[in-house]
Write an enzyme that holds these catalytic residues in place. Structure first.
Site, PDB file in Angstrom:
ATOM      1  N   HIS A 101      14.245  28.220  52.416  1.00  0.00           N
ATOM      2  CA  HIS A 101      13.274  28.121  53.512  1.00  0.00           C
ATOM      3  C   HIS A 101      13.621  26.963  54.435  1.00  0.00           C
ATOM      4  O   HIS A 101      14.394  26.060  54.090  1.00  0.00           O
ATOM      5  CB  HIS A 101      11.846  27.975  52.981  1.00  0.00           C
ATOM      6  CG  HIS A 101      11.582  26.680  52.245  1.00  0.00           C
ATOM      7  ND1 HIS A 101      11.282  25.498  52.875  1.00  0.00           N
ATOM      8  CD2 HIS A 101      11.580  26.405  50.917  1.00  0.00           C
ATOM      9  CE1 HIS A 101      11.090  24.554  51.982  1.00  0.00           C
ATOM     10  NE2 HIS A 101      11.278  25.075  50.779  1.00  0.00           N
ATOM     11  N   CYS A 115      13.343  24.246  45.587  1.00  0.00           N
ATOM     12  CA  CYS A 115      13.822  25.212  46.566  1.00  0.00           C
ATOM     13  C   CYS A 115      15.094  24.714  47.249  1.00  0.00           C
ATOM     14  O   CYS A 115      15.519  23.578  47.070  1.00  0.00           O
ATOM     15  CB  CYS A 115      12.756  25.478  47.626  1.00  0.00           C
ATOM     16  SG  CYS A 115      11.433  26.569  47.069  1.00  0.00           S
TER      17      CYS A 115
END
Length: 453
Positions: A101, A115
């Site tokens: 992301h 992440c």
């Protein structure tokens, strides 16, 4: 100076490519994230399409290494673990909370909660390039896919035509008498062809190949048979011998345990120790007059759903297979040609895991031709090979590992393999330091719906 300017121009061009430019080739893209370089590289085959710096997980929130695929895409998402933190251009890799992301903070070192953070412009560009199912490889040290040649790799087959083999032949009886009594006519018809399982009616091989072009790529896992597959076989054989197991579901319920105990008493085998000992299995298959199944299992998924699975052989099963990933492109069913790429991922198995799997010799991921040699050790039945080679399309992938289905593989996923690196001395020292207290938000996260970091 000129070299740096050219590189910068090339990178800018790559990150600004539109989704339309990759609409046809999206299924062959794969993304490789290098944690040591803190970089992300997009490959189409063995060609670099785009690169970017990233930030992976920091100490205490490490990003797992392994083989993943994009499960979900959202242009905007908010974390339900970390104070609704914004996560634009989110591409989910696991249902437990790992994703690619955009982030406003992408330093040149690990800084996320697990992440893979990317700069805003690149995150948007990557989102437009990919589709669900695209593979993402996260690895400790930088690696690149290489062309692989092996006679054992799957190669596309021409689809068989549907309908009669001789549609233009006028049918007639074998009798020369001209009576008008009804007669039975035998006809040769094509056997069931898995590639033609869709509702469309296909009348020739060329049409069949065209119909398959839009089929989703296969996701294939080749691994060692787990206790579940072995138990399913045991349940079937015990039922054939007259024992009640409650079904062949691969779970050791009360009826299955009672049936196994009953067989052991019948054959004067010890009731102590594991449920399925080698002595028990040898006696069971000998009593049933059946050979023991091969050591391996092949599992096939398509569109995140299970398609089929079957036993396969493994040459020298006492030697670890290692962890390898293959993808195929340039699939031509009419010419029966394709090109394979592969990578080998270091994956340190624990002593307990090796003992459980019957592995006496660890694999060497740095050995010459390790990737191709791993596939050459797999013995695939002809009917299973035919089915895969008829169904395969660009983007079809094969994962080979020793440990089987990992905890991240489940409903609505492809096959996810988590790899483990060899701990260094410094890591070993850190592992015995006093653990940090668990934050209250982290403790609550175990009981909340799955979210992203």
């Amino acid at each position: 100076m000129l070299r740096h300017l050219m590189f910068g121009f090339g990178f800018l061009s790559a990150t600004m490519l539109s989704h339309a430019a990759f609409a046809e080739g999206a299924r062959t893209l794969q993304i490789i994230v290098s944690k040591d370089k803190q970089s992300l590289t997009v490959y189409d085959g063995d060609t670099v399409v785009a690169t970017s710096n990233v930030s992976t997980g920091k100490a205490g929130h490490s990003t797992p290494s392994g083989i993943f695929s994009i499960l979900e895409k959202r242009k905007y998402h908010e974390s339900n673990i970390y104070s609704n933190a914004p996560m634009p251009w989110m591409q989910r890799l696991t249902w437990s909370g790992i994703a690619l992301h955009e982030s406003s903070s992408v330093p040149n070192y690990p800084a996320s909660h697990g992440c893979v953070r990317m700069p805003g412009a690149f995150a948007k560009s990557l989102y437009q390039m990919t589709e669900r199912g695209a593979h993402v490889i996260i690895i400790d040290a930088q690696i690149a896919p290489e062309r692989i040649e092996s006679t054992n790799l799957f190669m596309p087959r021409k689809p068989l035509p549907a309908g009669p083999l001789f549609p233009d032949v006028e049918l007639r009886t074998s009798s020369i008498r001209g009576d008008s009594k009804p007669v039975e006519v035998a006809m040769n018809v094509v056997p069931d062809n898995p590639s033609l399982a869709r509702p469309a009616i296909v009348t020739d091989a060329r049409s069949a190949a065209a119909a398959d072009e839009d089929a989703a790529p296969l996701r294939i896992l080749i691994t060692r048979r787990s206790e579940r597959e072995m138990l399913m076989d045991v349940q079937v054989i015990l039922q054939d011998l007259g024992f009640e197991t409650g079904g062949a579901d691969g779970f050791a319920g009360p009826l299955t345990r009672s049936a196994i105990a009953g067989f052991k008493r019948w054959k004067n085998l010890s009731l102590k120790g594991p449920l399925m000992t080698p002595e028990f299995l040898n006696a069971l298959y000998e009593t049933a007059g059946k050979p023991q199944p091969p050591a391996g299992q092949i599992m096939v998924r398509q569109n995140f759903e299970s398609l089929f699975e079957a036993p396969v052989g493994i040459k020298d099963p006492q030697i670890a297979l290692g962890t390898h990933f293959f993808t195929v492109d340039k699939v031509e069913h009419s010419a029966e040609t394709a090109e394979w790429l592969g990578i080998t991922l270091p994956n340190q198995l624990s002593d307990a895991t090796m003992k459980r799997l019957g592995i006496a010799v660890a694999d060497d991921p740095n050995a010459p031709d390790a990737t191709a040699r791993a596939f050459d050790r797999i013995e695939i039945p002809a009917d299973i090979r035919d089915r895969i080679e008829t169904l395969m399309t660009d983007g079809t992938s094969v994962t080979i590992n020793d440990q089987g289905l990992g905890p991240e593989t489940g409903k609505g996923t492809d096959f996810v393999t988590i790899t483990h690196s060899q701990p260094t001395i410094s890591q070993a020292k850190n592992s015995v330091t006093k653990p940090r207290p668990v934050r209250q938000s982290q403790a609550r996260a175990q009981y909340r719906s799955i979210g992203l970091y």
